[in-house]
Design a protein around this motif. Structure first.
Motif, short mmCIF file in Angstrom:
data_model
loop_
_atom_site.label_atom_id
_atom_site.label_comp_id
_atom_site.label_asym_id
_atom_site.label_seq_id
_atom_site.Cartn_x
_atom_site.Cartn_y
_atom_site.Cartn_z
N GLU A 190 0.85 -1.17 0.00
CA GLU A 190 0.00 0.00 0.00
C GLU A 190 0.89 1.22 0.00
O GLU A 190 1.95 1.24 0.65
CB GLU A 190 -0.92 0.02 1.23
N PHE A 191 0.48 2.26 -0.72
CA PHE A 191 1.24 3.51 -0.73
C PHE A 191 0.28 4.66 -0.47
O PHE A 191 -0.92 4.57 -0.77
CB PHE A 191 1.99 3.69 -2.05
N TYR B 45 1.13 -3.21 -6.95
CA TYR B 45 2.04 -4.34 -7.09
C TYR B 45 3.43 -3.79 -7.33
O TYR B 45 3.69 -3.10 -8.32
CB TYR B 45 1.62 -5.22 -8.26
N LEU B 46 4.35 -4.07 -6.41
CA LEU B 46 5.73 -3.58 -6.48
C LEU B 46 6.65 -4.72 -6.88
O LEU B 46 6.60 -5.80 -6.29
CB LEU B 46 6.16 -3.02 -5.13
N SER B 47 7.51 -4.46 -7.86
CA SER B 47 8.49 -5.45 -8.27
C SER B 47 9.88 -4.82 -8.17
O SER B 47 10.11 -3.71 -8.67
CB SER B 47 8.23 -5.92 -9.71
N PHE C 257 -8.73 -3.69 -17.82
CA PHE C 257 -8.89 -4.96 -17.11
C PHE C 257 -8.32 -4.90 -15.71
O PHE C 257 -8.41 -5.87 -14.97
CB PHE C 257 -8.23 -6.09 -17.91
N GLY C 258 -7.73 -3.78 -15.33
CA GLY C 258 -7.24 -3.61 -13.97
C GLY C 258 -5.88 -4.23 -13.74
O GLY C 258 -5.13 -4.53 -14.68
N LEU C 259 -5.56 -4.43 -12.46
CA LEU C 259 -4.26 -4.98 -12.07
C LEU C 259 -4.29 -6.50 -12.25
O LEU C 259 -4.46 -7.28 -11.31
CB LEU C 259 -3.94 -4.62 -10.62
N SER C 260 -4.12 -6.91 -13.50
CA SER C 260 -4.23 -8.31 -13.90
C SER C 260 -2.89 -9.02 -13.79
O SER C 260 -1.84 -8.40 -13.53
CB SER C 260 -4.73 -8.38 -15.34
N PRO D 90 0.00 0.70 -9.70
CA PRO D 90 -1.09 1.02 -8.77
C PRO D 90 -2.39 0.35 -9.20
O PRO D 90 -2.69 0.25 -10.39
CB PRO D 90 -1.19 2.54 -8.85
N ALA D 91 -3.18 -0.09 -8.22
CA ALA D 91 -4.47 -0.72 -8.50
C ALA D 91 -5.54 0.37 -8.49
O ALA D 91 -6.11 0.70 -7.46
CB ALA D 91 -4.77 -1.80 -7.46
#
Length: 237
Positions: A3-4, A14-16, A34-37, A57-58
């Motif tokens: 979360e940020f 989602y952090l990579s 389609f969003g954070l797929s 970010p979602a």
């Protein structure tokens, strides 16, 4: 998932993180409708594998999904709103991360590409990679865009002439850029969604199919462009 902080409250993303080295330049990956797929996570991981701290970010996590989708597209059309604030907040989060060099790019797909172009002239990002993103109505503002590497498909029925329009305004503004239109593909050619077999004909007919050769060529252009504009050749690998 992390979360940020953002103006309307914390947002998931989602952090990579690259496996070694650092500090690294960073990339905000802006997803499509389609969003954070899983596909966006794959793309985010690919940036990290190339040595970028990457965060997707979602954007559809503030209330019901339908409501979020509607508000997000309204923000894209209006040029402001929660989605814009959330993308900027993701950028600020990466810039403040001690593992980051402070140089942050954006990369977006379809809807996300539109947000990349919207924010390109606002001094938020150091470079951007809009992929089949709609060119904003105030196109002349893009004369002040950050360095831009953009990819489109010539068979994209939703964005006819977008590549030529973007090329013209970036050239007029003297903006460093690489705009490429691939003749054999349509919209979403870089998104490798797991499409059920009965829908693949519809996907191809609508011009939405993934195409590996063009996608890989676009990836090479994006990473080379980002490397040129985000890395210090004297200190970065």
């Amino acid at each position: 998932m992390i979360e940020f902080p953002a103006p309307r409250g914390p947002l998931p993303g989602y952090l990579s993180v690259p496996e070694s080295g650092g500090p690294w330049p960073a990339v905000v990956v802006v997803h499509d409708a389609f969003g954070l797929s899983d596909d966006i996570r794959r793309i985010t991981d690919r940036f990290a594998a190339h040595g970028y701290l990457a965060l997707a970010p979602a954007l559809f996590r503030r209330g019901s999904r339908v409501g979020c989708v509607v508000r997000t597209f309204r923000a894209l059309a209006a040029g402001d709103g929660d989605a814009v604030d959330d993308i900027v907040a993701a950028r600020d989060h990466l810039a403040a991360d001690r593992r980051s060099t402070g140089r942050v790019a954006s990369a977006g797909f379809c809807m996300g590409g539109g947000f990349c172009l919207l924010l390109a002239p606002r001094g938020v990002f150091d470079a951007t990679a809009p992929n089949y993103g709609v060119v904003p109505q105030g196109v002349d503002a893009l004369r002040d865009a950050c360095p831009t590497v953009a990819s489109y498909g010539a068979r994209d029925r939703m964005l006819p002439g977008a590549a030529a329009k973007l090329e013209k305004v970036l050239t007029a503004g003297g903006v460093p850029h690489d705009v490429h239109e691939y003749p054999g593909v349509g919209h979403s050619f870089m998104n490798n969604w797991p499409t059920p077999a009965p829908l693949r004909v519809v996907e191809r007919t609508a011009g939405l199919a993934y195409s590996e050769p063009e996608s890989e060529h676009a990836w090479h252009r994006i990473t080379a462009f980002f490397d040129a504009h985000l890395r210090d050749p004297e200190t970065d690998d």
